[in-house]
Write a protein that holds these residues in place. Structure first.
Motif, PDB file in Angstrom:
ATOM      1  N   GLN A 318       0.918  -1.039   0.040  1.00  0.00           N
ATOM      2  CA  GLN A 318       0.025  -0.017  -0.056  1.00  0.00           C
ATOM      3  C   GLN A 318       0.795   1.269  -0.005  1.00  0.00           C
ATOM      4  O   GLN A 318       0.247   2.257  -0.229  1.00  0.00           O
ATOM      5  N   TYR A 319       2.173   1.107   0.288  1.00  0.00           N
ATOM      6  CA  TYR A 319       2.850   2.235   0.322  1.00  0.00           C
ATOM      7  C   TYR A 319       2.813   2.754  -1.096  1.00  0.00           C
ATOM      8  O   TYR A 319       3.480   3.925  -1.369  1.00  0.00           O
ATOM      9  N   MET A 320       2.869   2.211  -2.356  1.00  0.00           N
ATOM     10  CA  MET A 320       2.665   2.388  -3.534  1.00  0.00           C
ATOM     11  C   MET A 320       1.500   3.457  -3.857  1.00  0.00           C
ATOM     12  O   MET A 320       1.812   4.435  -4.678  1.00  0.00           O
ATOM     13  N   ILE A 321       0.637   3.240  -3.123  1.00  0.00           N
ATOM     14  CA  ILE A 321      -0.600   4.334  -3.283  1.00  0.00           C
ATOM     15  C   ILE A 321      -0.034   5.777  -2.981  1.00  0.00           C
ATOM     16  O   ILE A 321      -0.373   6.560  -3.798  1.00  0.00           O
ATOM     17  N   TRP A 322       0.774   6.106  -1.818  1.00  0.00           N
ATOM     18  CA  TRP A 322       1.252   7.359  -1.654  1.00  0.00           C
ATOM     19  C   TRP A 322       2.207   7.598  -2.766  1.00  0.00           C
ATOM     20  O   TRP A 322       2.052   8.869  -3.077  1.00  0.00           O
ATOM     21  N   LEU A 323       3.132   6.986  -3.291  1.00  0.00           N
ATOM     22  CA  LEU A 323       3.857   7.237  -4.296  1.00  0.00           C
ATOM     23  C   LEU A 323       3.229   7.531  -5.608  1.00  0.00           C
ATOM     24  O   LEU A 323       3.534   8.649  -6.342  1.00  0.00           O
ATOM     25  N   LEU A 324       2.229   6.854  -5.981  1.00  0.00           N
ATOM     26  CA  LEU A 324       1.395   7.120  -7.195  1.00  0.00           C
ATOM     27  C   LEU A 324       0.747   8.669  -6.910  1.00  0.00           C
ATOM     28  O   LEU A 324       0.515   9.310  -8.027  1.00  0.00           O
ATOM     29  N   GLY A 325       0.161   8.850  -5.620  1.00  0.00           N
ATOM     30  CA  GLY A 325      -0.355  10.232  -5.434  1.00  0.00           C
ATOM     31  C   GLY A 325       0.610  11.346  -5.584  1.00  0.00           C
ATOM     32  O   GLY A 325       0.358  12.227  -6.316  1.00  0.00           O
ATOM     33  N   LEU A 326       1.700  11.350  -5.111  1.00  0.00           N
ATOM     34  CA  LEU A 326       2.800  12.328  -5.075  1.00  0.00           C
ATOM     35  C   LEU A 326       3.220  12.439  -6.510  1.00  0.00           C
ATOM     36  O   LEU A 326       3.468  13.488  -6.968  1.00  0.00           O
ATOM     37  N   ALA A 327       3.445  11.358  -7.396  1.00  0.00           N
ATOM     38  CA  ALA A 327       4.013  11.506  -8.634  1.00  0.00           C
ATOM     39  C   ALA A 327       2.876  12.087  -9.562  1.00  0.00           C
ATOM     40  O   ALA A 327       3.222  12.786 -10.524  1.00  0.00           O
ATOM     41  N   ALA A 328       1.618  11.816  -9.172  1.00  0.00           N
ATOM     42  CA  ALA A 328       0.694  12.457  -9.744  1.00  0.00           C
ATOM     43  C   ALA A 328       0.619  14.103  -9.721  1.00  0.00           C
ATOM     44  O   ALA A 328       0.400  14.706 -10.656  1.00  0.00           O
TER      45      ALA A 328
END
Length: 424
Positions: A318-328
């Motif tokens: 679920q850490y990938m959710i954070w990174l996807l949001g910030l990359a977006a």
């Protein structure tokens, strides 16, 4: 007065259609969670077993003290209690509905940011198309809600540093890491305002939670006792070492699969040391940075969270959710330095889904398939972290022969006023 350029509705309608289609697919996967390839029920178990249990404890006015699985700041209690606002649904159903609402909020905020003059809809496209790479996992964790607070904080900073600071503080009270989104605020006035309001807002919210619930800091003790999760970089190294004769084993502790055996303490210490070194690098960047663009706060947030993620003892899917949001958020700006990093984050998200839930038994058993999957995912994340920091550093250093001092990005209203004056 200048008229704002009209935005063609085509791309927005297309993004809306893709969001609806992909979220319907994620819901379908959620209803088939018991399938072996989807984890045999392991993805949704956290909601209907763990979250529901915590909901019952929180409903009696206390945080789950002496519960080794409770490792979250007190703000998490508010998110876990929120499904009670929809009493006509079961807890699980209400949780999924609220998670989808938070997902839609992030997508809407990214679309609004991307349709402003000089901005891009690539961020909204990355979030819309990237989140389904994690299959149905985002619907069964509360990380979408946390990411929403971080995204709102970053997008609000330019127009209202006060709101940006408060959103960041609220996110930190739910899951610590959103505090990092304020690292890249432009110097002087914006930084002072954002950090002052973050401190004040966070303190006020924490005081309210401390008055409303018992044991608000119970999570600190359990967080400190965590070991090396099997999906972390250190865990991947130890898992590979099993093929060279390392006698350790995987076991369920603190709500995750951790590795136990010789040298685990040394790996834990090395991980914490690397985290401290990453924090030092980020502080050095902050001191040495000389140029700020509208994208710098976004880029700094992604870089900081990437560095803290890859050096963590725990790298849950679920850490990938954070990174996807910030990359977006980074991709909403045409000035971002993080475009190749965003592609690596997408690749790491896809690899994460293959490792969990699809082949998680292979990972836990330490087979070559499981080890190589985690090695690929973590190597991609490590490459993204290094590339992100290097590009952030270069983007904020003055060009050769140019010693432009640091300055705050000018508000959109000032730039539009200058254009109007130049036309007149």
């Amino acid at each position: 007065m200048m008229n704002r350029p009209r935005v063609t509705p085509g791309p927005v309608l297309a993004l809306t259609a893709v969001w609806l289609a992909t979220r319907a697919l994620m819901l379908w996967l959620l209803t088939h969670d018991s399938a072996r390839l989807l984890g045999g029920g392991s993805v949704t178990r956290e909601v209907w077993r763990l979250y529901v249990h915590w909901y019952g404890v929180l409903g009696h006015g206390a945080f789950p003290a002496h519960d080794t699985t409770w490792q979250y700041p007190p703000g998490a209690g508010v998110v876990l209690l929120a499904p009670g606002l929809l009493p006509w649904l079961t807890y699980f159903q209400a949780f999924v509905v609220l998670t989808l609402a938070a997902d839609a909020l992030v997508a809407t905020a990214l679309v609004r940011a991307g349709t402003r003059p000089g901005r891009s809809l690539l961020g909204a496209a990355l979030w819309t198309g990237g989140l389904p790479l994690l299959l149905h996992l985002p619907l069964a964790r509360y990380d979408v809600q946390v990411t929403a607070l971080a995204v709102l904080s970053l997008l609000a900073l330019a127009r209202s540093p006060r709101a940006g600071g408060v959103y960041g503080a609220l996110g930190a009270l739910v899951k610590v890491w959103p505090a990092l989104v304020l690292l890249g605020t432009p110097r002087e006035r914006t930084t002072r305002t954002a950090w002052t309001w973050a401190t004040a807002g966070g303190a006020a919210a924490l005081a309210l939670l401390a008055v409303s619930f018992n044991n608000p800091l119970a999570f600190v003790r359990e967080q400190g006792g965590r070991g090396v999760q099997i999906e972390s970089l250190g865990g991947t190294a130890l898992n590979l070492a099993r093929h060279a004769g390392w006698p350790g084993r995987a076991q369920y502790r603190y709500g995750a699969i951790e590795l136990a055996g010789p040298h685990v303490t040394a790996v834990t210490t090395a991980s914490l040391t690397c985290t401290a070194a990453a924090f030092g690098l980020l502080l050095l960047w902050r001191v040495r940075a000389r140029r700020w663009s509208e994208a710098t706060p976004f880029d700094a947030a992604l870089s900081a969270v990437l560095l803290f993620t890859v050096t963590s003892r725990v790298i849950s899917p679920q850490y990938m959710i954070w990174l996807l949001g910030l990359a977006a958020v980074c991709l909403t700006s045409r000035y971002t330095s993080q475009r190749p990093v965003a592609l690596l984050v997408l690749a790491a998200s896809a690899l994460s889904s293959v490792a969990f839930p699809m082949f998680y038994r292979e990972v836990v058993d330490g087979t070559w398939t499981g080890c190589l999957l985690m090695l690929a995912r973590n190597a991609t994340l490590a490459a993204a972290a290094v590339l992100s920091f290097v590009r952030l550093w270069r983007s904020t250093r003055p060009s050769a022969g140019n010693t432009v001092p640091a300055r705050e990005p000018r508000p959109d209203s000032d730039r539009l006023q200058d254009r109007a004056l130049s036309v007149s």
